[in-house]
Design a protein around this motif. Sequence first.
Motif, PDB file in Angstrom:
ATOM      1  N   UNK A 459       0.775  -1.101   0.063  1.00 23.47           N
ATOM      2  CA  UNK A 459      -0.049   0.198  -0.121  1.00 23.47           C
ATOM      3  C   UNK A 459       0.976   1.073  -0.075  1.00 23.47           C
ATOM      4  N   UNK A 460       2.026   1.119  -0.006  1.00 26.38           N
ATOM      5  CA  UNK A 460       3.162   2.357   0.096  1.00 26.38           C
ATOM      6  C   UNK A 460       3.249   2.757  -1.400  1.00 26.38           C
ATOM      7  N   UNK A 461       2.706   1.833  -2.331  1.00 26.89           N
ATOM      8  CA  UNK A 461       3.003   2.499  -3.773  1.00 26.89           C
ATOM      9  C   UNK A 461       1.673   2.355  -4.396  1.00 26.89           C
ATOM     10  N   UNK A 462       1.429   3.559  -5.167  1.00 27.80           N
ATOM     11  CA  UNK A 462       0.442   3.419  -6.241  1.00 27.80           C
ATOM     12  C   UNK A 462       0.837   3.014  -7.684  1.00 27.80           C
ATOM     13  N   UNK A 463      -0.091   2.141  -8.394  1.00 27.36           N
ATOM     14  CA  UNK A 463       0.274   1.560  -9.880  1.00 27.36           C
ATOM     15  C   UNK A 463      -0.804   2.317 -10.553  1.00 27.36           C
ATOM     16  N   UNK A 464      -0.494   3.131 -11.625  1.00 27.45           N
ATOM     17  CA  UNK A 464      -1.359   3.429 -12.544  1.00 27.45           C
ATOM     18  C   UNK A 464      -1.097   2.650 -13.667  1.00 27.45           C
ATOM     19  N   UNK A 465      -2.327   1.967 -14.219  1.00 26.25           N
ATOM     20  CA  UNK A 465      -2.463   1.124 -15.235  1.00 26.25           C
ATOM     21  C   UNK A 465      -2.960   1.877 -16.610  1.00 26.25           C
ATOM     22  N   UNK A 466      -2.290   1.940 -17.619  1.00 26.74           N
ATOM     23  CA  UNK A 466      -2.980   2.648 -19.122  1.00 26.74           C
ATOM     24  C   UNK A 466      -2.982   1.591 -19.742  1.00 26.74           C
ATOM     25  N   UNK A 467      -4.095   1.282 -20.533  1.00 27.71           N
ATOM     26  CA  UNK A 467      -4.459   0.104 -21.582  1.00 27.71           C
ATOM     27  C   UNK A 467      -5.625   0.585 -22.124  1.00 27.71           C
ATOM     28  N   UNK A 468      -5.597   0.685 -23.577  1.00 29.48           N
ATOM     29  CA  UNK A 468      -6.697   0.976 -24.087  1.00 29.48           C
ATOM     30  C   UNK A 468      -7.609  -0.311 -24.414  1.00 29.48           C
ATOM     31  N   UNK A 469      -7.048  -1.404 -24.239  1.00 29.76           N
ATOM     32  CA  UNK A 469      -8.043  -2.490 -24.390  1.00 29.76           C
ATOM     33  C   UNK A 469      -8.615  -2.616 -23.089  1.00 29.76           C
ATOM     34  N   UNK A 470     -10.133  -2.566 -22.967  1.00 31.13           N
ATOM     35  CA  UNK A 470     -10.906  -2.465 -21.901  1.00 31.13           C
ATOM     36  C   UNK A 470     -10.645  -3.551 -20.970  1.00 31.13           C
ATOM     37  N   UNK A 471     -11.086  -5.040 -21.641  1.00 29.19           N
ATOM     38  CA  UNK A 471     -10.589  -6.163 -20.869  1.00 29.19           C
ATOM     39  C   UNK A 471      -9.304  -6.500 -20.144  1.00 29.19           C
ATOM     40  N   UNK A 472      -8.381  -6.084 -21.225  1.00 35.40           N
ATOM     41  CA  UNK A 472      -6.975  -6.312 -20.581  1.00 35.40           C
ATOM     42  C   UNK A 472      -6.549  -5.242 -19.229  1.00 35.40           C
ATOM     43  N   UNK A 473      -7.133  -4.029 -19.481  1.00 34.60           N
ATOM     44  CA  UNK A 473      -6.866  -2.989 -18.367  1.00 34.60           C
ATOM     45  C   UNK A 473      -7.720  -3.469 -17.208  1.00 34.60           C
ATOM     46  N   UNK A 474      -8.675  -4.065 -17.237  1.00 33.96           N
ATOM     47  CA  UNK A 474      -9.532  -4.491 -16.240  1.00 33.96           C
ATOM     48  C   UNK A 474      -8.915  -5.692 -15.359  1.00 33.96           C
ATOM     49  N   UNK A 475      -8.348  -6.619 -16.267  1.00 31.75           N
ATOM     50  CA  UNK A 475      -7.664  -7.748 -15.221  1.00 31.75           C
ATOM     51  C   UNK A 475      -6.230  -7.376 -15.096  1.00 31.75           C
ATOM     52  N   UNK A 476      -5.417  -6.549 -15.574  1.00 32.82           N
ATOM     53  CA  UNK A 476      -4.375  -6.017 -14.814  1.00 32.82           C
ATOM     54  C   UNK A 476      -4.655  -5.269 -13.556  1.00 32.82           C
ATOM     55  N   UNK A 477      -5.508  -4.669 -13.721  1.00 30.97           N
ATOM     56  CA  UNK A 477      -5.819  -3.790 -12.374  1.00 30.97           C
ATOM     57  C   UNK A 477      -6.713  -4.908 -11.293  1.00 30.97           C
ATOM     58  N   UNK A 478      -7.267  -5.780 -11.665  1.00 31.01           N
ATOM     59  CA  UNK A 478      -7.721  -6.690 -10.699  1.00 31.01           C
ATOM     60  C   UNK A 478      -6.636  -7.658 -10.156  1.00 31.01           C
ATOM     61  N   UNK A 479      -5.810  -7.841 -11.048  1.00 22.71           N
ATOM     62  CA  UNK A 479      -4.463  -8.747 -10.450  1.00 22.71           C
ATOM     63  C   UNK A 479      -3.655  -8.087  -9.569  1.00 22.71           C
ATOM     64  N   UNK A 480      -3.410  -6.468  -9.773  1.00 29.18           N
ATOM     65  CA  UNK A 480      -2.528  -5.700  -9.185  1.00 29.18           C
ATOM     66  C   UNK A 480      -3.151  -5.352  -7.886  1.00 29.18           C
ATOM     67  N   UNK A 481      -4.386  -5.297  -7.767  1.00 26.37           N
ATOM     68  CA  UNK A 481      -5.278  -5.071  -6.643  1.00 26.37           C
ATOM     69  C   UNK A 481      -5.307  -6.249  -5.595  1.00 26.37           C
ATOM     70  N   UNK A 482      -5.404  -7.529  -6.356  1.00 22.56           N
ATOM     71  CA  UNK A 482      -5.187  -8.731  -5.392  1.00 22.56           C
ATOM     72  C   UNK A 482      -3.811  -8.876  -4.891  1.00 22.56           C
ATOM     73  N   UNK A 483      -2.904  -8.306  -5.569  1.00 20.78           N
ATOM     74  CA  UNK A 483      -1.683  -8.262  -4.955  1.00 20.78           C
ATOM     75  C   UNK A 483      -1.433  -7.215  -3.838  1.00 20.78           C
ATOM     76  N   UNK A 484      -2.311  -6.457  -3.685  1.00 17.73           N
ATOM     77  CA  UNK A 484      -2.193  -5.476  -2.373  1.00 17.73           C
ATOM     78  C   UNK A 484      -1.779  -4.132  -2.681  1.00 17.73           C
ATOM     79  N   UNK A 485      -1.971  -3.666  -4.070  1.00 19.44           N
ATOM     80  CA  UNK A 485      -1.467  -2.491  -4.274  1.00 19.44           C
ATOM     81  C   UNK A 485      -2.646  -1.465  -4.552  1.00 19.44           C
ATOM     82  N   UNK A 486      -2.467  -0.168  -4.495  1.00 20.19           N
ATOM     83  CA  UNK A 486      -3.367   0.921  -4.802  1.00 20.19           C
ATOM     84  C   UNK A 486      -3.342   1.024  -6.335  1.00 20.19           C
ATOM     85  N   UNK A 487      -4.230   0.954  -7.100  1.00 22.87           N
ATOM     86  CA  UNK A 487      -4.366   0.880  -8.618  1.00 22.87           C
ATOM     87  C   UNK A 487      -5.246   1.866  -9.255  1.00 22.87           C
ATOM     88  N   UNK A 488      -4.980   2.666 -10.277  1.00 19.79           N
ATOM     89  CA  UNK A 488      -5.978   3.490 -10.884  1.00 19.79           C
ATOM     90  C   UNK A 488      -5.847   2.926 -12.463  1.00 19.79           C
TER      91      UNK A 488
END
Length: 578
Positions: A459-488
Amino acid sequence: MNIDQLRAQRSSGFRRLRFEPDLERCYRNIRNEGIRERARPVSAAALLLFLVYALLDALILPPSIAGETMAVRLLITCPVIAGVWWLSWRNISPGTFVALYGVAYLIGGLSVVAIIGIARLADHPLPYEGILLMLMFGYFVMGIPFRTVSILSMLVIAAYLAVEAATGMSLRQILVNGFFMITANIIGMVGSWLSEHRQRAHFLDRQLLETSRHQAELESQRKTHLITVASHDLRQPLNIISLVLENLTANGLPEHQARLVSRLKHSVTHFNNLLASVLDVSRLQEGMIIPEPKELSPLEVMQQIAATCSEQAQRQGVELTTETTGQAVGVTADPELLHRVLQNLVVNALDHSNATRVSLGSTRVGEQLVFEVSDNGKGMDGATLDQIFAPFYRNSRHNDPGLGLGLAIVRELTGLMGGACEVTSRPGHGTCFRVSLPAAKAPATATMQHAGNTGHSNRDHCLVVVEDHHEARHWVCQTLTAWGYRVQGFATAEQAVDQWPDLPDTLLVSDIHLPGMSGHGLFDVLQHRHSVAGGILMTANTAHPQGYDPALRLWILHKPLIPMRLRAAIMHLTRSEN
């Protein structure tokens, strides 16, 4: 002109020294430009020759005759020759120059005829060898086209015979001289015809070679494009499947479903390895792989391999360890190719050795840094060792997965980096592969730790995901969130720039190919603003080399993303900040 037209022209021949119209124009342009270049040394030599003859006139001929012959040479012939040399350097069309070149030849021949006539009128006859010299000069030295030089030479001979008749030479002597002159002219014509025919044959051969080369390049470009498109279009859905399976694993499924997901993950990993092998072989055959060597840390290289392969090792119940001698030494290699080589060797050991332990280590031997991938598995006999690096060779054809390309790729990629690969093994005593590469000074390193032992909160780090493919962006964000990161997450680079979080230690995870600003452009903008602590750029285009740039603190990873490697890259960036 295509290759079929060229072959048809060569088959039909060109005895009349004419090609098909389009090809004839091309030939004449090239020939005329060659004549222009040839004219420079020829005109210089001819000018010197006529100056020598002017001097000989002054020494040999009576003064009354010498004055007139020298005037012809110095006031007519030499200025014309000098003009040819000057024109050869001017910006005029090759065809125009060749026409002026022919006119200069005619003037030179007629000036020799005039000198013979002047001498004969003064009752001091000169031999006609000067005319013969001009004929041979035109046919064999100047390189004037066959038809042009034949017509001009006949005009010179006709002028000579007319002068001889006008100055009182007997008919018998005119016929004798004419016979020798015409005979010499025929010899020159035959030689000129053969020379031009040979030049045209060489021109056709060069055009065939050039057209064949061009077609081969186009075919290579088409294959390269096909490989790139196939790589991108196959990797994108695999990337989503891999991320979906990572999230299913993380959600604590019932045991029977967890086993099913594990089998799916194994199948996806296997398919990804097959795809990577096929694409690697295609890229090697097309010469698309060009190493970009850098000074690397062996420890970091091995830790990346361990992070990439640890999940497969755990699933198969194999202990995967890394060992190093502790020497302060680096290795000179292409980071992407080295990762691919060592990953292939480790995966090969996991899939085919029946081992319970696989070890990855490195040691310095002289001027070489040697990576060793060893196992305690079933080993191989001598017959197998002789064929182990052959393409499509599989040790256990019915049980082992794969195409038998992994080790062939290892040897090819190692050779591209200026290294060598060898193997030792005995049945029942395991196998050891050694990859030797040039050693280098030890680069500054930031040691990675296993993702499960971070020593700090994600939680000390925020990860910003930029991906124009909606489904790919969703699952990258879901994966990073499951690992405990703050994600936008954002769909475009422009949105990310406008809404970038005002938080320290923010990392960028972006696709390279975005609508509008690219992932590289986005990272550059954020670095210029001092808003990003590091980045991971993803791409399905394998033309972009994978690896880490410590100066930029930037990772390039290929899709489909291997979750463990993505996690290891994030851990590398977060740990190196401390």
